[in-house]
Design a protein around this motif. Structure first.
Motif, short mmCIF file in Angstrom:
data_model
loop_
_atom_site.label_atom_id
_atom_site.label_comp_id
_atom_site.label_asym_id
_atom_site.label_seq_id
_atom_site.Cartn_x
_atom_site.Cartn_y
_atom_site.Cartn_z
N LEU A 1 0.86 -1.18 0.00
CA LEU A 1 0.00 0.00 0.00
C LEU A 1 0.89 1.24 0.00
O LEU A 1 1.72 1.39 0.90
N PRO A 2 0.79 2.12 -0.97
CA PRO A 2 1.59 3.35 -0.95
C PRO A 2 1.23 4.19 0.27
O PRO A 2 0.11 4.12 0.78
N VAL A 3 2.22 4.97 0.73
CA VAL A 3 2.07 5.71 1.97
C VAL A 3 2.48 7.16 1.78
O VAL A 3 3.48 7.46 1.14
N VAL A 4 1.70 8.05 2.39
CA VAL A 4 2.07 9.46 2.57
C VAL A 4 2.17 9.69 4.06
O VAL A 4 1.24 9.36 4.81
N THR A 5 3.28 10.25 4.51
CA THR A 5 3.47 10.49 5.94
C THR A 5 4.03 11.89 6.18
O THR A 5 4.70 12.46 5.32
N GLY A 6 3.74 12.41 7.37
CA GLY A 6 4.30 13.70 7.77
C GLY A 6 5.15 13.58 9.01
O GLY A 6 5.53 14.59 9.60
N ASN A 7 5.50 12.35 9.41
CA ASN A 7 6.20 12.14 10.68
C ASN A 7 7.70 12.25 10.50
O ASN A 7 8.39 11.27 10.21
N LYS A 8 8.23 13.46 10.71
CA LYS A 8 9.65 13.69 10.45
C LYS A 8 10.57 12.96 11.43
O LYS A 8 11.65 12.53 11.05
N LYS A 9 10.15 12.78 12.67
CA LYS A 9 10.99 12.06 13.63
C LYS A 9 11.15 10.61 13.22
O LYS A 9 12.26 10.05 13.25
N MET A 10 10.07 9.98 12.85
CA MET A 10 10.12 8.59 12.41
C MET A 10 11.00 8.45 11.17
O MET A 10 11.85 7.55 11.09
N LEU A 11 10.85 9.34 10.21
CA LEU A 11 11.64 9.28 8.99
C LEU A 11 13.12 9.49 9.28
O LEU A 11 13.98 8.76 8.78
N ALA A 12 13.43 10.49 10.11
CA ALA A 12 14.83 10.80 10.40
C ALA A 12 15.55 9.64 11.06
O ALA A 12 16.76 9.47 10.88
N ARG A 13 14.83 8.83 11.81
CA ARG A 13 15.46 7.71 12.50
C ARG A 13 15.48 6.42 11.68
O ARG A 13 16.24 5.50 12.00
N HIS A 14 14.66 6.34 10.64
CA HIS A 14 14.54 5.07 9.92
C HIS A 14 14.67 5.19 8.40
O HIS A 14 14.35 4.23 7.69
N LEU A 15 15.16 6.30 7.88
CA LEU A 15 15.17 6.50 6.43
C LEU A 15 15.87 5.39 5.64
O LEU A 15 15.32 4.91 4.65
N PRO A 16 17.10 4.99 6.00
CA PRO A 16 17.75 3.95 5.20
C PRO A 16 16.92 2.67 5.08
O PRO A 16 16.79 2.08 4.00
N GLU A 17 16.35 2.25 6.21
CA GLU A 17 15.52 1.04 6.21
C GLU A 17 14.27 1.23 5.35
O GLU A 17 13.87 0.33 4.61
N LEU A 18 13.64 2.41 5.45
CA LEU A 18 12.41 2.66 4.70
C LEU A 18 12.68 2.77 3.20
O LEU A 18 11.85 2.34 2.38
N ILE A 19 13.81 3.33 2.85
CA ILE A 19 14.18 3.41 1.42
C ILE A 19 14.35 2.00 0.86
O ILE A 19 13.88 1.68 -0.25
N LYS A 20 15.01 1.14 1.62
CA LYS A 20 15.21 -0.24 1.19
C LYS A 20 13.88 -0.98 1.08
O LYS A 20 13.64 -1.71 0.09
N LEU A 21 12.99 -0.77 2.05
CA LEU A 21 11.72 -1.48 2.05
C LEU A 21 10.83 -1.06 0.88
O LEU A 21 10.23 -1.92 0.22
N GLN A 22 10.77 0.23 0.60
CA GLN A 22 9.90 0.65 -0.51
C GLN A 22 10.45 0.17 -1.85
O GLN A 22 9.68 -0.11 -2.77
N LYS A 23 11.78 0.04 -1.93
CA LYS A 23 12.36 -0.51 -3.16
C LYS A 23 12.02 -1.98 -3.31
O LYS A 23 11.65 -2.45 -4.40
N GLU A 24 12.12 -2.74 -2.22
CA GLU A 24 11.80 -4.17 -2.26
C GLU A 24 10.34 -4.40 -2.62
O GLU A 24 10.01 -5.33 -3.36
#
Length: 398
Positions: A92-115
């Protein structure tokens, strides 16, 4: 998903979630509607929007067969991470505004959305209504980036504007910002620079292709600013602005910091006032570009959310182009720069270890020094600076 009708599963119905709900009612061409909303307080929110379906069960929204887009707008970073990753794993595509969550997990989230080959968009996480991330991704990706810096937090800028322009007391300005809905539920996120820090981490990755953990970046806010500091700024014909700063040095280092700066009249952001954000992007060939827009409040941020929703309709992805550069800068705190420091005891100066002192003043009610310090040293003693209620601001020569 190109041009399909968007059925939104929404998480959170605070200022931004409610703002999105109101925008969708007024913008039918968005071709989107909220199907179900997950909140903590069912009774409260059901009264606010009786035409919406509310639940307190996250899985119910994620598994709703009618939902084809998740919009996450809650203030709990850990819960947001669970929601976003669960949605991406369901493709499911996602739109988020949670900057704290993104700042702490960006590398993992980039990998997950690519997979999962599934988009995660978050322009709303940085600078409210200003499309900074998409500009860095698409417009400025063909130049050698030098710096990205500016006012990344509209709430602190609103407070500083009221102090400098209207002569308001610090506490009164803070109270007004709270009444207008500009402050985070935890105001220290705005006032101590953490909100700006999380945004800076996100912008740095898109501008320079480098992820830097938030804990490694010196961050200091305006909590300990006093009338004496304001007088100093006025005497120098400058203003304090809380600035997030990312800059690539000629020798390939990447310098990052969030702290107040004494801004002179000749700078773009000197006149960026109230709840507005202002970001200066500098490249080797195009020079400086200044982006400005509202950075606090429900409707400005929800308009950025709506922009991301619209982009999802056309299968837009962040490409993270700069991460693939062969010449990535390396993060470093090892730099000296000029600062203004208002301190309370002579032992404070020993703590700071000035490399050089240019100006010093002592009176019965205030003590300050203008001098040259090392950023790595400031990072090491940040907690002690806060405990001693020392106020510190970068003091550029120009």
């Amino acid at each position: 998903m190109t041009k399909q009708h968007i059925n939104i599963g929404l998480f959170g119905f605070g200022n931004v979630g409610r703002g999105l709900y109101e925008l969708l009612k007024r913008v039918p061409e968005a071709n989107a509607e909220i199907v179900e909303v997950c909140v903590r307080n069912l009774e409260k929110h059901s009264k606010e929007a009786g035409d919406l379906k509310f639940t307190d069960n996250a899985t119910e929204v994620l598994d709703n067969p009618d939902v084809n887009l998740i919009v996450e707008l809650i203030d709990d970073a850990d819960a947001a991470y669970e929601i976003v990753t669960a949605a991406l794993r369901r493709r499911l595509p996602v739109v988020t505004g949670n900057k704290k969550m993104l700042a702490r997990h960006l590398p993992e989230l980039i990998k997950l959305q690519k997979e999962m080959d599934t988009a995660l968009l978050y322009d709303a996480s940085a600078c409210g209504s200003i499309p900074v991330i998409r500009n860095l991704e698409e417009y400025y990706d063909n130049d050698l980036q030098i710096s990205v810096k500016g006012i990344l937090n509209g709430s602190s800028n609103f407070i500083l504007s009221k102090i400098f322009n209207d002569g308001m007391e610090h506490e009164d300005a803070l109270l007004l910002a709270r009444e207008l809905g500009f402050l985070e539920s935890d105001p220290t996120l705005d006032l101590d620079g953490w909100d700006s820090l999380f945004k800076l981490v996100i912008l740095t990755l898109h501008a320079f292709g480098v992820y830097v953990e938030p804990e490694r970046i010196f961050t200091y806010g305006i909590t300990h600013m006093t009338d004496a500091d304001i007088r100093f700024a006025r005497e120098k014909e400058r203003r304090f602005k809380l600035i997030g700063h990312a800059e690539k040095t000629p020798d390939g280092r990447l310098i990052l910091a969030v702290m107040p700066q004494l801004i002179s009249r000749n700078k773009f952001i000197y006149s960026c006032e109230d709840e507005f954000n202002g970001v200066v992007i500098k490249g080797l060939f195009y020079g400086k570009q200044f982006l400005v827009g509202r950075g606090a409040g429900g409707h400005p941020t929800s308009s950025a959310v709506l922009s991301d929703i619209s982009a999802i309709r056309y299968d837009y992805f962040y490409r993270y182009k700069r991460m693939h550069s062969a010449d990535l800068p390396h993060f470093s705190n090892d730099i000296f720069f000029r600062v203004y420091v208002r301190y309370n005891d002579e032992s404070d100066l020993d703590l700071l270890r000035f490399d050089e002192i240019y100006e010093r003043y002592v009176s019965s009610d205030t003590k300050y020094v203008v001098g040259r310090v090392n950023l790595a040293r400031l990072h090491d003693i940040r907690e002690q600076l806060a405990e001693r209620k020392i106020f510190i601001a970068a003091y550029p020569n120009d």
